[in-house]
Design a protein around this motif. Structure first.
Motif, PDB file in Angstrom:
ATOM      1  N   PRO A   1       0.836  -1.200   0.000  1.00 16.61           N
ATOM      2  CA  PRO A   1       0.000   0.000   0.000  1.00 16.61           C
ATOM      3  C   PRO A   1       0.877   1.259   0.000  1.00 16.61           C
ATOM      4  O   PRO A   1       1.933   1.285   0.641  1.00 16.61           O
ATOM      5  CB  PRO A   1      -0.790  -0.118   1.304  1.00 16.61           C
ATOM      6  N   VAL A   2       0.442   2.277  -0.745  1.00 12.31           N
ATOM      7  CA  VAL A   2       1.168   3.548  -0.785  1.00 12.31           C
ATOM      8  C   VAL A   2       0.197   4.700  -0.632  1.00 12.31           C
ATOM      9  O   VAL A   2      -0.954   4.629  -1.055  1.00 12.31           O
ATOM     10  CB  VAL A   2       1.982   3.709  -2.097  1.00 12.31           C
ATOM     11  N   ALA A   3       0.662   5.771  -0.014  1.00 12.91           N
ATOM     12  CA  ALA A   3      -0.166   6.961   0.194  1.00 12.91           C
ATOM     13  C   ALA A   3      -0.155   7.875  -1.021  1.00 12.91           C
ATOM     14  O   ALA A   3      -1.153   8.515  -1.331  1.00 12.91           O
ATOM     15  CB  ALA A   3       0.312   7.721   1.436  1.00 12.91           C
ATOM     16  N   ASP A   4       0.963   7.943  -1.723  1.00 12.71           N
ATOM     17  CA  ASP A   4       1.124   8.893  -2.833  1.00 12.71           C
ATOM     18  C   ASP A   4       1.813   8.177  -3.997  1.00 12.71           C
ATOM     19  O   ASP A   4       3.017   7.917  -3.958  1.00 12.71           O
ATOM     20  CB  ASP A   4       1.955  10.085  -2.351  1.00 12.71           C
ATOM     21  N   ARG A   5       1.044   7.860  -5.038  1.00 17.87           N
ATOM     22  CA  ARG A   5       1.586   7.107  -6.180  1.00 17.87           C
ATOM     23  C   ARG A   5       2.774   7.808  -6.822  1.00 17.87           C
ATOM     24  O   ARG A   5       3.766   7.179  -7.142  1.00 17.87           O
ATOM     25  CB  ARG A   5       0.494   6.934  -7.261  1.00 17.87           C
TER      26      ARG A   5
ATOM     27  N   PRO B   1      -2.559   2.247  -4.221  1.00 17.15           N
ATOM     28  CA  PRO B   1      -3.038   3.263  -3.283  1.00 17.15           C
ATOM     29  C   PRO B   1      -3.734   2.605  -2.093  1.00 17.15           C
ATOM     30  O   PRO B   1      -4.428   1.587  -2.248  1.00 17.15           O
ATOM     31  CB  PRO B   1      -4.015   4.091  -4.123  1.00 17.15           C
ATOM     32  N   SER B   2      -3.534   3.167  -0.917  1.00 21.87           N
ATOM     33  CA  SER B   2      -4.047   2.568   0.325  1.00 21.87           C
ATOM     34  C   SER B   2      -5.525   2.210   0.257  1.00 21.87           C
ATOM     35  O   SER B   2      -5.930   1.147   0.728  1.00 21.87           O
ATOM     36  CB  SER B   2      -3.792   3.495   1.512  1.00 21.87           C
ATOM     37  N   GLY B   3      -6.349   3.082  -0.327  1.00 21.23           N
ATOM     38  CA  GLY B   3      -7.783   2.797  -0.424  1.00 21.23           C
ATOM     39  C   GLY B   3      -8.052   1.553  -1.242  1.00 21.23           C
ATOM     40  O   GLY B   3      -8.854   0.694  -0.862  1.00 21.23           O
ATOM     41  N   GLY B   4      -7.397   1.425  -2.368  1.00 17.85           N
ATOM     42  CA  GLY B   4      -7.549   0.240  -3.209  1.00 17.85           C
ATOM     43  C   GLY B   4      -6.968  -0.990  -2.546  1.00 17.85           C
ATOM     44  O   GLY B   4      -7.502  -2.094  -2.667  1.00 17.85           O
TER      45      GLY B   4
ATOM     46  N   ARG C   1      -9.769  -5.653   5.994  1.00 19.85           N
ATOM     47  CA  ARG C   1      -8.760  -5.704   7.060  1.00 19.85           C
ATOM     48  C   ARG C   1      -8.084  -4.350   7.141  1.00 19.85           C
ATOM     49  O   ARG C   1      -8.028  -3.608   6.163  1.00 19.85           O
ATOM     50  CB  ARG C   1      -7.711  -6.759   6.755  1.00 19.85           C
ATOM     51  N   GLU C   2      -7.539  -4.053   8.280  1.00 20.37           N
ATOM     52  CA  GLU C   2      -6.848  -2.783   8.461  1.00 20.37           C
ATOM     53  C   GLU C   2      -5.511  -2.787   7.727  1.00 20.37           C
ATOM     54  O   GLU C   2      -4.744  -3.742   7.815  1.00 20.37           O
ATOM     55  CB  GLU C   2      -6.612  -2.532   9.953  1.00 20.37           C
ATOM     56  N   VAL C   3      -5.273  -1.727   6.972  1.00 16.16           N
ATOM     57  CA  VAL C   3      -3.995  -1.561   6.287  1.00 16.16           C
ATOM     58  C   VAL C   3      -2.992  -1.046   7.319  1.00 16.16           C
ATOM     59  O   VAL C   3      -3.282  -0.106   8.061  1.00 16.16           O
ATOM     60  CB  VAL C   3      -4.116  -0.558   5.111  1.00 16.16           C
ATOM     61  N   ALA C   4      -1.835  -1.678   7.398  1.00 12.21           N
ATOM     62  CA  ALA C   4      -0.812  -1.268   8.361  1.00 12.21           C
ATOM     63  C   ALA C   4      -0.423   0.184   8.130  1.00 12.21           C
ATOM     64  O   ALA C   4      -0.278   0.628   6.988  1.00 12.21           O
ATOM     65  CB  ALA C   4       0.418  -2.163   8.244  1.00 12.21           C
ATOM     66  N   GLY C   5      -0.260   0.927   9.198  1.00 10.21           N
ATOM     67  CA  GLY C   5       0.142   2.329   9.116  1.00 10.21           C
ATOM     68  C   GLY C   5       1.608   2.471   8.753  1.00 10.21           C
ATOM     69  O   GLY C   5       2.376   1.496   8.751  1.00 10.21           O
ATOM     70  N   ARG C   6       2.000   3.691   8.458  1.00 10.93           N
ATOM     71  CA  ARG C   6       3.365   3.980   8.019  1.00 10.93           C
ATOM     72  C   ARG C   6       4.415   3.541   9.039  1.00 10.93           C
ATOM     73  O   ARG C   6       5.507   3.161   8.696  1.00 10.93           O
ATOM     74  CB  ARG C   6       3.501   5.473   7.737  1.00 10.93           C
TER      75      ARG C   6
END
Length: 145
Positions: free
Chosen positions: A20-24, A66-69, A77-82
């Protein structure tokens, strides 16, 4: 012998590791400029290939989602935080100088140094995080034989 040991072995011709990424755009720049990877595919309107994938070798690809996708794919499930790490990716370098060079390139491209390059019980290694906090270890000694 259990049931898992009885079946035929499965050969995986291609493995895709998704993160997962916040900013492509920032992640694209980090992996392209910081690690020198070439993205696969034609650029979308934002200049970044969609899906955003890098070929690491003949059978392994890295896909940045992207994190949402990513949350949709993992079924709520919860996406692990940074600041949370669920796995560590390892890269092999030819020697100590190459370990230091990869760590420095990643740092210059916006990554953060987790462990400075230096001797470890298993060889010479260092680690960095990409802009989304995914940990990459670089070692000049193979960890698993």
């Amino acid at each position: 012998m259990n049931d898992l040991q009885k079946g035929p072995s499965m050969q995986l011709s291609r493995v895709i590791v998704s993160l997962p990424v916040a900013d492509r755009r920032a992640s694209f720049a980090f992996y392209r400029d910081g690690l020198g990877l070439d993205a696969i595919g034609e650029a979308a309107q934002d200049g970044v290939p969609e899906p955003l994938q890098f070929a690491l070798n003949d059978g392994l690809r890295l896909m940045l989602v992207p994190s949402g996708g990513f949350g949709w794919v993992i079924g709520g499930r919860e996406v692990a935080g940074r600041d949370q790490s669920e796995c560590v990716f390892s890269l092999h370098a030819d020697d100590e100088a190459a370990v230091a060079e990869v760590i420095e390139r990643a740092h210059r491209a916006g990554g953060s140094v987790v462990t400075p390059p230096g001797p470890q019980p298993w060889g010479y290694a260092g680690a960095f995080c990409d802009p989304d906090g995914h940990v990459w270890m670089v070692t000049s000694q193979t960890l698993l034989v």
